[in-house]
Design a protein around this motif. Structure first.
Motif, PDB file in Angstrom:
ATOM      1  N   UNK A 197      -8.259   6.362  -7.969  1.00  0.00           N
ATOM      2  CA  UNK A 197      -7.936   5.057  -7.390  1.00  0.00           C
ATOM      3  C   UNK A 197      -8.862   4.757  -6.219  1.00  0.00           C
ATOM      4  N   UNK A 198      -9.149   3.484  -6.023  1.00  0.00           N
ATOM      5  CA  UNK A 198      -9.950   3.039  -4.892  1.00  0.00           C
ATOM      6  C   UNK A 198      -9.056   2.970  -3.656  1.00  0.00           C
ATOM      7  N   UNK A 199      -9.574   3.454  -2.524  1.00  0.00           N
ATOM      8  CA  UNK A 199      -8.853   3.369  -1.264  1.00  0.00           C
ATOM      9  C   UNK A 199      -9.757   2.747  -0.214  1.00  0.00           C
ATOM     10  N   UNK A 200      -9.152   2.190   0.828  1.00  0.00           N
ATOM     11  CA  UNK A 200      -9.905   1.620   1.925  1.00  0.00           C
ATOM     12  C   UNK A 200      -9.295   2.100   3.237  1.00  0.00           C
ATOM     13  N   UNK A 201     -10.144   2.468   4.179  1.00  0.00           N
ATOM     14  CA  UNK A 201      -9.666   2.942   5.473  1.00  0.00           C
ATOM     15  C   UNK A 201      -9.196   1.753   6.298  1.00  0.00           C
ATOM     16  N   UNK A 202      -7.981   1.845   6.829  1.00  0.00           N
ATOM     17  CA  UNK A 202      -7.421   0.737   7.596  1.00  0.00           C
ATOM     18  C   UNK A 202      -7.215   1.070   9.064  1.00  0.00           C
ATOM     19  N   UNK A 209       2.815   1.814  -6.152  1.00  0.00           N
ATOM     20  CA  UNK A 209       2.867   3.064  -6.905  1.00  0.00           C
ATOM     21  C   UNK A 209       2.074   4.135  -6.179  1.00  0.00           C
ATOM     22  N   UNK A 210       2.375   5.413  -6.403  1.00  0.00           N
ATOM     23  CA  UNK A 210       1.655   6.495  -5.712  1.00  0.00           C
ATOM     24  C   UNK A 210       0.175   6.539  -6.086  1.00  0.00           C
ATOM     25  N   UNK A 211      -0.594   7.125  -5.189  1.00  0.00           N
ATOM     26  CA  UNK A 211      -2.024   7.326  -5.430  1.00  0.00           C
ATOM     27  C   UNK A 211      -2.228   8.288  -6.590  1.00  0.00           C
ATOM     28  N   UNK A 266      -5.313   2.887   2.629  1.00  0.00           N
ATOM     29  CA  UNK A 266      -4.426   2.171   1.712  1.00  0.00           C
ATOM     30  C   UNK A 266      -5.023   2.209   0.318  1.00  0.00           C
ATOM     31  N   UNK A 267      -4.149   2.380  -0.650  1.00  0.00           N
ATOM     32  CA  UNK A 267      -4.531   2.358  -2.056  1.00  0.00           C
ATOM     33  C   UNK A 267      -4.720   0.896  -2.465  1.00  0.00           C
TER      34      UNK A 267
END
Length: 34
Positions: free
Chosen positions: A23-28, A17-19, A10-11
């Motif tokens: 941008x920072x993302x985290x694995x969900x 808004x699109x990536x 997830x962004x």
């Protein structure tokens, strides 16, 4: 036989808004599959 991993990220910087690069993302979610 080789194993594959499917991962969903997830962004965290922009909720609807699109990536964009940087941008920072985290694995969900992640799942191993044969």
């Amino acid at each position: 036989m080789s194993a594959h991993v499917v991962a969903v990220y997830h962004n965290t910087e922009s909720r609807f808004l699109p990536y964009e690069d940087g941008h920072q993302v985290t694995q969900v979610l992640s799942h191993w599959r044969d």
